[in-house]
Design a protein around this motif. Structure first.
Motif, short mmCIF file in Angstrom:
data_model
loop_
_atom_site.label_atom_id
_atom_site.label_comp_id
_atom_site.label_asym_id
_atom_site.label_seq_id
_atom_site.Cartn_x
_atom_site.Cartn_y
_atom_site.Cartn_z
N MET A 1 13.67 -14.27 -3.80
CA MET A 1 13.71 -14.80 -2.43
C MET A 1 15.14 -15.18 -2.05
N VAL A 2 15.85 -15.80 -2.97
CA VAL A 2 17.25 -16.15 -2.70
C VAL A 2 18.04 -14.88 -2.43
N ARG B 1 13.49 -4.89 3.68
CA ARG B 1 13.50 -5.27 2.26
C ARG B 1 12.36 -6.24 1.97
N PHE B 2 12.12 -7.18 2.88
CA PHE B 2 11.02 -8.12 2.69
C PHE B 2 9.70 -7.37 2.70
N ALA C 1 3.16 -12.71 -7.68
CA ALA C 1 2.93 -11.41 -8.31
C ALA C 1 3.75 -10.32 -7.63
N GLU C 2 3.83 -10.35 -6.29
CA GLU C 2 4.63 -9.36 -5.57
C GLU C 2 6.11 -9.52 -5.89
N LEU C 3 6.58 -10.76 -5.97
CA LEU C 3 7.97 -11.01 -6.31
C LEU C 3 8.29 -10.54 -7.73
N ALA C 4 7.37 -10.83 -8.65
CA ALA C 4 7.57 -10.40 -10.03
C ALA C 4 7.61 -8.88 -10.12
N GLY D 1 1.14 -6.31 2.53
CA GLY D 1 1.40 -6.34 3.97
C GLY D 1 0.82 -7.53 4.71
N ASP D 2 0.61 -8.65 4.00
CA ASP D 2 0.03 -9.81 4.67
C ASP D 2 1.06 -10.74 5.31
N GLY D 3 2.33 -10.35 5.27
CA GLY D 3 3.37 -11.16 5.89
C GLY D 3 3.87 -12.30 5.02
#
Length: 156
Positions: free
Chosen positions: A14-15, A58-59, A73-76, A66-68
């Motif tokens: 996120m950073v 990128r986000f 888990a998605e970040l990992a 696609g839930d905004g």
């Protein structure tokens, strides 16, 4: 992976995502895209709108469902993909015999040889407990980066 690992990976990603715009503007951001990738209208200039669109894309790439919102888990998963790609590039770069693997002889050597020298503050050829702790506190020893505090993993 533990939940704590997911959280750490997520925070780091996120950073990185939040810093993409300013870092790219400075030219030192992670995975800096090609100028033409950002200049979507091909006018030879990058606008804030184009930077924002790139950051949004990128986000969205991380937001697999696609839930905004981006879950741990998605970040990992995004972090794992990024690391896999980085490791593949490393193998391509240093695999001198082309076998798809790195031997110790093929591994980058920039940290070998002078790590001891940087950590050995009194230049006596050995590290005592104080020198070792001091080197770790300032980030791998004298002259290595600007890091303060704990040692950080080496990243390509």
């Amino acid at each position: 992976m533990t939940q704590r690992t997911y959280i750490k990976a997520g925070m780091a990603l996120m950073v990185a995502l939040m810093m993409t715009g300013p870092a790219m503007a400075r030219g030192d951001g992670p995975q800096r895209p090609d100028f033409t990738e950002l200049d979507t209208n091909s006018d030879g200039q990058i606008t804030q709108i184009e930077m924002d669109a790139h950051r949004t894309a990128r986000f969205a790439a991380v937001d697999a469902d696609g839930d905004g919102a981006v879950s741990a888990a998605e970040l990992a998963a995004a972090s794992e993909r990024k690391n896999e790609a980085r490791l593949e590039r490393m193998i391509e770069r240093f695999d001198t015999d082309g076998d798809g693997k790195l031997t110790q002889a093929e591994m980058p050597t920039r940290e070998r040889g002078n790590m001891m020298e940087r950590m050995d503050s009194n230049n006596d050829g050995v590290l005592d407990a104080e020198e070792y702790a001091a080197a770790h506190d300032r980030g791998h020893g004298k002259g290595h980066g600007k890091g303060k505090g704990k040692m950080k993993p080496v990243q390509e």
